[in-house]
Design an enzyme around this catalytic site. Structure first.
Site, PDB file in Angstrom:
ATOM      1  N   SER A 121       0.853  -1.111   0.007  1.00 51.77           N
ATOM      2  CA  SER A 121       0.048  -0.061  -0.056  1.00 51.77           C
ATOM      3  C   SER A 121       0.888   1.181   0.034  1.00 51.77           C
ATOM      4  O   SER A 121       0.455   2.453   0.003  1.00 51.77           O
ATOM      5  CB  SER A 121      -0.898  -0.021   1.177  1.00 51.77           C
ATOM      6  N   HIS A 142      -2.166  -2.919  -6.652  1.00 50.09           N
ATOM      7  CA  HIS A 142      -2.741  -2.521  -5.445  1.00 50.09           C
ATOM      8  C   HIS A 142      -3.985  -2.871  -5.220  1.00 50.09           C
ATOM      9  O   HIS A 142      -4.840  -2.031  -5.941  1.00 50.09           O
ATOM     10  CB  HIS A 142      -2.264  -1.339  -5.040  1.00 50.09           C
ATOM     11  N   GLU A 154      -4.889  -0.154  -8.443  1.00 50.78           N
ATOM     12  CA  GLU A 154      -3.828   0.811  -8.672  1.00 50.78           C
ATOM     13  C   GLU A 154      -2.581  -0.004  -9.409  1.00 50.78           C
ATOM     14  O   GLU A 154      -1.950  -0.918  -8.588  1.00 50.78           O
ATOM     15  CB  GLU A 154      -3.415   1.548  -7.639  1.00 50.78           C
ATOM     16  N   ASN A 192      -4.814   5.828  -1.039  1.00 52.02           N
ATOM     17  CA  ASN A 192      -4.288   5.590   0.326  1.00 52.02           C
ATOM     18  C   ASN A 192      -3.561   7.008   0.692  1.00 52.02           C
ATOM     19  O   ASN A 192      -3.738   7.596   2.086  1.00 52.02           O
ATOM     20  CB  ASN A 192      -3.091   4.676   0.478  1.00 52.02           C
TER      21      ASN A 192
HETATM   22  P1  NAD Z   1      -2.355  -9.439   6.971  1.00 48.94           P
HETATM   23  O1  NAD Z   1      -1.580  -9.468   8.266  1.00 48.94           O
HETATM   24  O2  NAD Z   1      -3.833  -9.744   7.107  1.00 48.94           O
HETATM   25  O3  NAD Z   1      -1.684 -10.781   6.206  1.00 48.94           O
HETATM   26  C1  NAD Z   1      -0.457 -11.173   5.825  1.00 48.94           C
HETATM   27  C2  NAD Z   1      -0.318 -12.512   5.690  1.00 48.94           C
HETATM   28  O4  NAD Z   1       0.992 -12.960   5.230  1.00 48.94           O
HETATM   29  C3  NAD Z   1      -0.403 -13.341   7.009  1.00 48.94           C
HETATM   30  O5  NAD Z   1      -1.424 -14.557   6.957  1.00 48.94           O
HETATM   31  C4  NAD Z   1       0.956 -13.906   7.024  1.00 48.94           C
HETATM   32  O6  NAD Z   1       0.926 -15.274   7.947  1.00 48.94           O
HETATM   33  C5  NAD Z   1       1.409 -14.109   5.681  1.00 48.94           C
HETATM   34  N1  NAD Z   1       2.937 -13.866   5.724  1.00 48.94           N
HETATM   35  C6  NAD Z   1       3.814 -13.386   6.536  1.00 48.94           C
HETATM   36  N2  NAD Z   1       5.142 -13.757   5.836  1.00 48.94           N
HETATM   37  C7  NAD Z   1       4.907 -14.733   4.735  1.00 48.94           C
HETATM   38  C8  NAD Z   1       5.763 -15.220   3.938  1.00 48.94           C
HETATM   39  N3  NAD Z   1       7.427 -15.207   4.262  1.00 48.94           N
HETATM   40  N4  NAD Z   1       5.349 -16.261   3.074  1.00 48.94           N
HETATM   41  C9  NAD Z   1       4.109 -16.248   2.972  1.00 48.94           C
HETATM   42  N5  NAD Z   1       3.143 -15.676   3.749  1.00 48.94           N
HETATM   43  C10 NAD Z   1       3.351 -14.763   4.561  1.00 48.94           C
HETATM   44  O7  NAD Z   1      -1.771  -8.265   6.169  1.00 48.94           O
HETATM   45  P2  NAD Z   1      -2.747  -7.524   4.994  1.00 48.94           P
HETATM   46  O8  NAD Z   1      -3.587  -6.722   5.554  1.00 48.94           O
HETATM   47  O9  NAD Z   1      -3.277  -8.650   4.099  1.00 48.94           O
HETATM   48  O10 NAD Z   1      -1.740  -6.892   3.847  1.00 48.94           O
HETATM   49  C11 NAD Z   1      -0.821  -7.582   2.850  1.00 48.94           C
HETATM   50  C12 NAD Z   1      -0.402  -6.551   2.242  1.00 48.94           C
HETATM   51  O11 NAD Z   1      -1.508  -5.755   1.249  1.00 48.94           O
HETATM   52  C13 NAD Z   1       0.459  -5.391   2.843  1.00 48.94           C
HETATM   53  O12 NAD Z   1       1.453  -4.987   1.880  1.00 48.94           O
HETATM   54  C14 NAD Z   1      -0.628  -4.273   2.819  1.00 48.94           C
HETATM   55  O13 NAD Z   1       0.026  -3.093   2.747  1.00 48.94           O
HETATM   56  C15 NAD Z   1      -1.350  -4.462   1.560  1.00 48.94           C
HETATM   57  N6  NAD Z   1      -2.846  -4.050   1.701  1.00 48.94           N
HETATM   58  C16 NAD Z   1      -3.518  -4.073   2.626  1.00 48.94           C
HETATM   59  C17 NAD Z   1      -5.023  -3.571   2.765  1.00 48.94           C
HETATM   60  C18 NAD Z   1      -5.764  -3.710   3.757  1.00 48.94           C
HETATM   61  O14 NAD Z   1      -6.857  -2.976   3.767  1.00 48.94           O
HETATM   62  N7  NAD Z   1      -5.624  -4.476   4.717  1.00 48.94           N
HETATM   63  C19 NAD Z   1      -5.279  -2.979   1.393  1.00 48.94           C
HETATM   64  C20 NAD Z   1      -4.647  -2.993   0.376  1.00 48.94           C
HETATM   65  C21 NAD Z   1      -3.134  -3.378   0.409  1.00 48.94           C
END
Ligand code: NAD
Length: 593
Positions: A121, A142, A154, A192
């Site tokens: 993000s 994104h 995005e 964002n």
């Molecule tokens: P989250 O904490 O819900 O999930 C992350 C997952 O990655 C976890 O299930 C974890 O076990 C897994 N993980 C960690 N290390 C790993 C590895 N080495 N190999 C495989 N899996 C691994 O986080 P999220 O909210 O889903 O965010 C993930 C990405 O998406 C981030 O970069 C975030 O900025 C982006 N994002 C988040 C949102 C949101 O609203 N939460 C929206 C758009 C983008």
């Protein structure tokens, strides 16, 4: 011609990765979904099952289709299983060192033409690209949360991303039924960068106890038509993710509005991560649940109206749009309404407008003829302020000018009966000035209605440091009796809604001014990515650029926050007379439309 990608991988099956996997598999692609260990994998699979089961139970997906979706997904705990992927989307936690490790590993495992995409993000896609031996094949993709629902993607290209890679990813986004905007690599991209300053500001309002979490959220839903309030959205995004995004944005922008509010870090440390941990700003029935359960911070139903004074007879001062709407709302709410306009023609005009509005409702079958007559019978107009002497509540809705309001409150303070409540509907002036002018500040409260008052449910009940508790309670009770949703706040510029809305609009103008994206792309990003009813430029043109500039100036002067300083582009447009729809030209040209 863009390459058709059919064999893809997703790394990380958390909030976003699980949703992205669902989107890809639904569109017919074969997906290899990789998590760190079996436990995390089971949880990720659970997210997918929950989401697809819900789609089936809502009739949006056939049971057979759901089974096919799962047949297309291979669940794994080994990155090696991505050896034949044409595209891998990484969705692990928002930390550069973790992502860099994964990208370096993928670079070794995947064939040289595999596209490596990140769902980050806010982190730099460029920085991530250079840990691989193929920076030109690295791109940002994104998605928005929840990925199966939100239509925006995005697409983030760095200075070295190959045009073919951009085209392939854009084509994929389209195939997934998404709307894509392609932009450069800047912290927060479009959505964002505009969203998180606002979310952070809402958190600081909560942290400073300016308003309750429920009231902040209700104000933005009901005042701006947002699908979710900011604190509920923080819980959905995840407090840790939100912290990392803000922190990265702050490090890049050095804009204080992006410096994470201290409470975010505290919540993160304490494990209050939002829905995914069962508790964040709100408490949820269980982990990953959307169902809020009451907790110690939940306000009691009676609290805000305790001790309210009895109100039957209401006076309204003014004859403009707002006053006319408010007269109708009170009369329909069963109150006896007497309004005061400055001249007999104005009294007549209000009565005509009221009759016309009610007539329209009768014709549309929304109001009985008898009810219309009863409503009209409850309203009387006069040009004499003295006729408000017997009123229990007097609501002022005259022109937004401090000298005019001060003079009016000086009069009302003298003529209103003891125990009467005096309310101002000002949206931008300090309520305390009206209170002081009245000579009876304890009786004065703000009741900020939204336009059109007949439709908009929100009322901001504004207490000054002098407002008596039973006076605020009366404003609450009356708002509820009118079928409105009152929220409480204190007497600061912009109250809740405008204080959160206008800095965001200003940031959008600054983004346009910096040539990062076009007005169309910014509007699309906020509508499609965040579910806003209007994009920021559409809204600025509707509100009026002059009105917006005036509000932004007030916020800037009151808070002395450098980030609130109005964007020069907005000042220039106002100077040039481009005020928005009302002049046929603002951020867009309406003359030809
Ligand atoms: P989250 O904490 O819900 O999930 C992350 C997952 O990655 C976890 O299930 C974890 O076990 C897994 N993980 C960690 N290390 C790993 C590895 N080495 N190999 C495989 N899996 C691994 O986080 P999220 O909210 O889903 O965010 C993930 C990405 O998406 C981030 O970069 C975030 O900025 C982006 N994002 C988040 C949102 C949101 O609203 N939460 C929206 C758009 C983008």
């Amino acid at each position: 011609m863009a390459r058709e990608l059919n064999e893809v991988g997703v790394v990380g099956l958390g909030t976003m990765g699980a949703g992205i996997t669902e989107v890809l598999a639904r569109a017919g692609l074969r997906v290899t979904a990789v998590e760190v260990n079996d436990e995390a994998l089971a949880r990720g699979r659970g997210h997918l099952e929950h989401s697809t089961d819900r789609a089936v139970s809502r009739g949006k997906l056939e049971a057979g289709e759901r089974d096919e979706i799962f047949e297309r997904i291979r669940f794994s705990t080994s990155l090696e299983d991505l050896a034949s992927a044409e595209l891998v989307i990484e969705a692990i936690p928002e930390r550069m060192e973790l992502k860099a490790e994964i990208f370096a590993a993928l670079d070794k495992i995947c064939p040289p033409d595999t596209i490596l995409a990140t769902n980050t993000s806010s982190l730099s896609v460029t920085e991530l690209s250079v840990v691989t031996g193929r920076p030109s094949k690295v791109i940002g993709m994104h998605f928005f949360n929840p990925a199966p629902v939100m239509k925006l993607v995005e697409v983030v290209q760095t200075v070295v991303t190959e045009p073919e890679v951009v085209a392939d990813v854009e084509a994929l986004a389209e195939r997934l039924g998404k709307v894509d905007v392609t932009i450069g690599d800047r912290a927060g991209f479009i959505a964002n960068a505009l969203l998180f300053g606002y979310l952070n500001h809402a958190v600081s309002m909560f942290e400073n106890r300016y308003a309750s979490r429920e009231d902040i959220d209700a104000a933005m839903r009901l005042g701006c038509g947002l699908p979710m309030g900011p604190l509920a959205l923080m819980d959905l995004i995840g407090i840790d993710t939100a912290y990392e995004i803000l922190d990265t944005m702050y490090k890049q922008s050095r804009n204080r509005l992006h410096a994470p509010s201290p409470i975010i870090k505290q919540m993160m440390t304490a494990g209050l991560l939002g829905r995914k941990s069962g508790r964040g700003f709100y408490t949820y029935a269980e982990r990953d649940s959307a169902q809020v359960v009451p907790d110690a911070a939940t306000p009691s139903a009676e609290g805000a109206t305790a001790g309210a004074r009895d109100v039957r007879a209401v006076g309204v001062v003014g004859s403009g749009t707002m006053a006319t709407g408010i007269i109708e709302v009170f009369a329909k709410g069963g109150y006896d309404v007497r309004f005061v306009a400055r001249a007999p023609e104005k009294v007549e005009a209000v009565q005509k407008a009221l009759a016309k509005s009610l007539e329209k409702q009768v014709q549309r079958g929304r109001l009985e003829e008898s009810a219309r007559d009863e409503v009209l019978a409850r309203v009387s107009g006069t040009t004499s302020l003295d006729e408000l002497a017997d009123r229990d509540l007097i609501v002022e809705a005259v022109v937004e000018s401090l000298p005019v309001k001060e003079a009016l409150f000086a009069n009302l303070g003298e003529l209103a009966k003891p125990g009467a409540v005096l309310a101002t509907t000002t949206s931008s002036l300090p309520v305390i000035e009206c209170a002081k002018a009245s000579g009876r500040p304890a009786d004065v409260v703000g009741m900020h209605f939204f336009n059109p008052a007949q439709v908009m449910k929100l009322v901001e009940v504004v207490s000054t440091i002098s407002t008596a508790p039973d006076v605020a309670a009366t404003a609450h009770a009356v708002s509820l009796a009118l079928g409105k949703h009152p929220v409480s706040c204190t007497d600061r510029a912009g109250f809740i809604v405008n204080a959160l809305l206008f800095p965001y609009l200003n940031d959008a103008v600054k983004m346009l001014e910096a040539h990062y994206a076009t007005a169309d792309d910014i509007d699309a990003a906020m509508k499609v990515g965040c579910g806003y009813p209007m994009g920021p430029f559409e809204l600025l043109d509707v509100v009026g650029l002059d009105v917006s500039l005036a509000i932004e100036r007030e916020l800037y002067i009151e808070f002395r926050e450098p980030g609130f300083a109005p964007a020069p582009l907005l000042e220039h447009l106002v100077t040039a007379g481009y005020l928005g729809r009302k002049t046929g030209r603002g951020f867009r040209d309406y003359a030809s439309r």
